[in-house]
Scaffold this motif. Structure first.
Motif, PDB file in Angstrom:
ATOM      1  N   VAL A 182     -21.663  93.825  43.752  1.00 46.77           N
ATOM      2  CA  VAL A 182     -21.576  95.220  44.508  1.00 46.77           C
ATOM      3  C   VAL A 182     -22.684  95.248  45.374  1.00 46.77           C
ATOM      4  N   SER A 183     -23.642  94.248  44.981  1.00 43.45           N
ATOM      5  CA  SER A 183     -24.914  94.391  46.191  1.00 43.45           C
ATOM      6  C   SER A 183     -25.716  93.138  45.877  1.00 43.45           C
ATOM      7  N   ASP A 184     -26.193  92.484  47.038  1.00 42.95           N
ATOM      8  CA  ASP A 184     -26.847  91.271  47.004  1.00 42.95           C
ATOM      9  C   ASP A 184     -27.999  91.196  47.770  1.00 42.95           C
ATOM     10  N   GLU A 185     -29.233  91.410  47.258  1.00 40.86           N
ATOM     11  CA  GLU A 185     -30.562  91.581  48.015  1.00 40.86           C
ATOM     12  C   GLU A 185     -31.408  90.625  47.608  1.00 40.86           C
ATOM     13  N   SER A 186     -32.310  90.444  48.386  1.00 41.15           N
ATOM     14  CA  SER A 186     -33.492  89.387  48.181  1.00 41.15           C
ATOM     15  C   SER A 186     -34.907  90.143  48.657  1.00 41.15           C
ATOM     16  N   VAL A 187     -35.849  89.592  47.775  1.00 37.69           N
ATOM     17  CA  VAL A 187     -37.147  90.199  47.780  1.00 37.69           C
ATOM     18  C   VAL A 187     -38.242  88.952  48.054  1.00 37.69           C
ATOM     19  N   LEU A 188     -39.540  89.208  48.500  1.00 30.48           N
ATOM     20  CA  LEU A 188     -40.573  87.998  48.413  1.00 30.48           C
ATOM     21  C   LEU A 188     -41.490  88.281  47.451  1.00 30.48           C
ATOM     22  N   ALA A 189     -41.998  86.997  47.008  1.00 37.39           N
ATOM     23  CA  ALA A 189     -42.779  87.173  45.703  1.00 37.39           C
ATOM     24  C   ALA A 189     -44.082  88.237  45.925  1.00 37.39           C
ATOM     25  N   SER A 190     -44.334  88.236  47.179  1.00 41.74           N
ATOM     26  CA  SER A 190     -45.803  89.285  47.389  1.00 41.74           C
ATOM     27  C   SER A 190     -44.912  90.716  47.509  1.00 41.74           C
ATOM     28  N   ASP A 191     -43.929  91.022  47.488  1.00 42.65           N
ATOM     29  CA  ASP A 191     -43.418  92.396  47.305  1.00 42.65           C
ATOM     30  C   ASP A 191     -43.829  93.048  46.037  1.00 42.65           C
ATOM     31  N   THR A 192     -44.003  94.323  46.534  1.00 43.14           N
ATOM     32  CA  THR A 192     -44.248  95.218  45.332  1.00 43.14           C
ATOM     33  C   THR A 192     -43.435  96.710  45.487  1.00 43.14           C
ATOM     34  N   ASN A 193     -43.068  97.058  46.745  1.00 46.95           N
ATOM     35  CA  ASN A 193     -42.456  98.352  46.985  1.00 46.95           C
ATOM     36  C   ASN A 193     -40.947  97.840  46.803  1.00 46.95           C
ATOM     37  N   PHE A 194     -40.119  98.427  45.923  1.00 45.76           N
ATOM     38  CA  PHE A 194     -38.829  98.272  45.756  1.00 45.76           C
ATOM     39  C   PHE A 194     -38.180  99.480  45.923  1.00 45.76           C
ATOM     40  N   SER A 195     -38.807 100.809  46.296  1.00 49.31           N
ATOM     41  CA  SER A 195     -38.322 101.905  46.204  1.00 49.31           C
ATOM     42  C   SER A 195     -36.771 102.004  46.959  1.00 49.31           C
ATOM     43  N   ALA A 196     -36.875 101.372  48.308  1.00 49.46           N
ATOM     44  CA  ALA A 196     -35.781 101.523  49.164  1.00 49.46           C
ATOM     45  C   ALA A 196     -34.681 100.643  48.653  1.00 49.46           C
ATOM     46  N   LEU A 197     -34.802  99.588  47.944  1.00 49.57           N
ATOM     47  CA  LEU A 197     -34.048  98.722  47.373  1.00 49.57           C
ATOM     48  C   LEU A 197     -33.099  99.065  45.995  1.00 49.57           C
ATOM     49  N   ALA A 198     -34.318  99.782  45.396  1.00 53.92           N
ATOM     50  CA  ALA A 198     -33.702 100.431  44.238  1.00 53.92           C
ATOM     51  C   ALA A 198     -32.826 101.649  44.302  1.00 53.92           C
ATOM     52  N   THR A 199     -33.185 102.422  45.535  1.00 57.84           N
ATOM     53  CA  THR A 199     -32.158 103.530  45.828  1.00 57.84           C
ATOM     54  C   THR A 199     -30.848 102.966  46.345  1.00 57.84           C
TER      55      THR A 199
END
Lengths: 378, 296
Positions: free
Chosen positions: A198-215
């Motif tokens: 239903v969703s396929d998303e990626s992040v970077l190792a240095s990312d810490t802000n996942f608020s938009a992704l989580a929503t």
């Protein structure tokens, strides 16, 4: 300038004492494991516990005279995850006749690029990254952890057959090849079983802000989430997913090893998340319990899977050197490692062996987090 | 989802604005890129974390983090910049010296944390959520938005409505002329660094709380973002940094929400590129003008 007789006697006595003190018993040799890993930079959180683990292993092995009269040493260098530095350190290790095995290397693409040099230098190299590709490029490569297809097949079967998942959201770290590879295996496996992505998303190792992704993920209403990221970051994503309103009963499958840092970073949010287990510090296996106790005593912290990998590297290297006695050579050590079978280690849920393609084989179990503890999943 | 993502973006943007404001006021008054700003931000998050470990509650821990970061930023000025300023080699020398200081501070952070990711206690700010017009808003988001708004207002008031602010602007405009008027540029620089450090320290605590992560390398990605924010806002522009900070937060949230996480940076930097083609000096600046702490 000549010394007075009384002084020359002192000098002679001193020299004699120094020779006695520094003498090595006849036939006693030092065999070295060189470890080049990241002690600074963004991979330092993995390299530092790895070094702690291997140092502890070598210390324990020498204390119980594992190699008899011979001594095992470990030399540690910081590769700073820099390819040039990695090559320099490999050359340095190969130039030292005492070094029997070179270990380290977390980043898959760097490992692959070393194959031609390794074939030239002919020194066994233990690497940690998940890819099995280097094993086919040089017979001098050895891998520490089992291949992701074996581990992930176990987890995928559990997800489909026991957890009965139907709608999966995928999140993975796109700047780590092992996470990309693991995620592809899991995603393909799920799709083959008819699970909807239903969703396929990626992040970077240095990312810490996942608020938009989580929503965004919460809005797709999945019944399960795959997290192809490392320990503390995986926990952080889970926390932010729950804050964004992801249901408590959603089943979460992080690829990260079941580490204490995952529990600390996730708190109660990471309850009911499922892992395949390379290392579980909370198991009651005597060897693991002893390792955890000694690691805590020496470093004041609970070992994570990187520490367990470092410790296991030390054990396996020592085992290979021992099996190559007398007069071990790198060729003999390589042959011993390629034939390694049923060595007790702290990785997995049973002894460590390699198959005919030199891929490590050990039993893994599915664990679930319950109240800050890892338990065998039902 | 639109309103929820807008809230996410505004919250993140508020912290970017706070962080970038500290970065830009140093640039505005002294024309130096303080690349140790990210390390000071990290130090603020660490001080806040260890304050919580000693049992301090939110407000004292935040004040301690801001004070500690302010002192550290002053030390950065004294160690990395003062000598260069005296020798007239500040502009490019400052880049190298601030990188050196940043590495030192980061190494201390690595040693103190043992490279581990640290996490503020989960009950440090009560995990409360409110439902407002279909929006899910946490107590932490409310505290973040309210406190950042208050701090930004105080900083703007300080710079544009107080005697100290006049001194800062005088030094930013012409240090020699300011000296003739009885202003001590050295003292002003130190005060500006203290303000910049305090802002970075609070931003560090907020990031640690909002995103559940305190790490010795946490300053690097935010420093890059701050750099983009101040260029986008207009070098040295206080209002520009604030507006661009919010813009960055909101654009990031929408890029992730309506496209993909992997495209978020591409979309954002493409927009920055377009804006800079149209307005080379940034939204509130002019690349050819004298850099100063100005309104626009």
């Amino acid at each position: 300038m000549a010394l007075k007789p009384k002084y020359s006697r002192f000098v002679a006595a001193g020299l004699f004492a120094a020779l006695l003190g520094g003498a090595v018993p006849a036939g006693a040799d030092e065999y070295n494991i060189s470890l080049a890993t990241s002690l600074t930079g963004n991979l330092a959180p993995f390299g530092v516990p790895q070094v702690n683990g291997i140092r502890l292993a070598v210390e324990e092995l020498n204390a119980r005279k594992f190699l008899g009269e011979h001594t095992l040493t470990v030399s540690v260098q910081d590769d700073a995850n820099d390819r040039g530095q990695v090559v320099t350190l490999l050359n340095t290790a190969a130039a030292d006749p005492k070094t029997m095995i070179h270990a380290g290397l977390i980043w898959g693409p760097t490992v692959v690029s070393l194959a031609p040099l390794l074939n030239d230098l002919k020194i066994p190299l233990f690497y940690v990254s998940q890819t099995s590709e280097p094993l086919g490029l040089s017979e001098w490569f050895f891998k520490m952890t089992t291949s992701p297809d074996k581990s992930l097949a176990t987890l995928a079967n559990y997800a489909v057959e026991k957890a009965k998942i139907k709608k999966l959201a995928v999140v993975y770290m796109r700047d780590a090849e092992n996470m990309v590879a693991s995620t592809k295996i899991f995603r393909d496996n799920m799709q083959a079983h008819g699970v909807e992505i239903v969703s396929d998303e990626s992040v970077l190792a240095s990312d810490t802000n996942f608020s938009a992704l989580a929503t965004k993920i919460a809005a797709t209403n999945p019944d399960s989430i795959w997290l192809g990221t490392f320990g503390a970051q995986a926990a952080n994503i889970v926390v932010q997913l729950k804050r964004a309103g992801v249901r408590e009963d959603v089943k979460i499958f992080p690829v990260a090893g079941p580490n204490n840092e995952y529990l600390e970073a996730g708190g109660s949010a990471v309850n009911d998340t499922f892992f395949y287990g390379d290392f579980n510090a909370q198991t009651d296996q005597p060897m693991v319990a002893e390792f955890v106790k000694n690691y805590r005593a020496k470093y004041g912290d609970v070992p994570n899977s990187w520490a367990a990998i470092g410790y296991t590297e030390g054990l396996l290297a020592a085992q290979a050197i021992k099996q190559s006695m007398p007069n071990p050579t790198r060729e003999k050590v390589r042959a011993a490692m390629a034939a390694m079978k049923d060595v007790p280690t702290v990785l997995g849920n049973g002894p460590w062996s390699v198959d005919e393609k030199r891929v490590p084989v050990y039993v893994q179990s599915i664990l679930v987090v319950k109240d800050k503890k890892f338990e065998t999943a039902p | 989802m639109f309103a929820q993502q807008l809230l996410n973006g505004v919250t993140t943007g508020a912290v970017y604005a706070l962080f970038a404001l500290g970065f830009t006021i140093v640039f505005g008054t002294q024309r130096i890129l303080n690349l140790a700003h990210g390390a000071v931000f990290m130090a603020g998050a660490f001080i806040g974390y260890f304050a919580t470990q000693k049992g301090l509650t939110f407000v004292p821990a935040v004040l301690l983090a801001m004070a500690g970061s302010a002192v550290l930023a002053c030390l950065v000025d004294l160690v990395a910049f003062r000598g260069l300023r005296a020798s007239g080699q500040l502009e490019f020398g400052a880049i190298i010296s601030s990188i050196g200081v940043a590495l030192m501070i980061t190494s201390v952070g690595q040693g103190v944390s043992g490279t581990r990711v640290l996490v503020y206690p989960f009950d440090f700010v009560p995990n409360l959520f409110f439902s407002v017009l279909g929006l899910r808003i946490s107590l932490l988001q409310i505290i973040t938005l309210a406190s950042v708004a208050a701090i930004l207002a105080v900083v703007v008031f300080l710079i544009y409505r107080t005697s100290l602010g006049r001194q800062i602007r005088a030094v930013a405009g012409n240090p020699r002329a300011a000296t003739l008027l009885g202003v001590s540029p050295g003292a002003v620089y130190l005060i500006v660094f203290a303000i910049s450090g305090a802002l970075a320290g609070y931003a560090g605590v907020l990031i640690g709380l909002l995103f559940n992560t305190v790490h010795f390398m946490m300053g690097d990605p935010y420093l890059l973002k701050a750099f983009v924010v101040v260029v986008l806002g207009g070098l040295g522009s206080v209002y520009g940094a604030v507006v661009a900070g919010f813009l960055l937060g909101i654009l990031q949230a929408f890029a992730i929400a309506y496209f993909s996480g992997s495209l978020a940076d591409i979309i954002f930097y493409s927009l920055v590129f377009l804006i800079l083609i149209i307005r080379p000096g940034g939204l509130f600046g002019n690349a050819a003008s004298t850099v100063k702490v100005g309104r626009a």
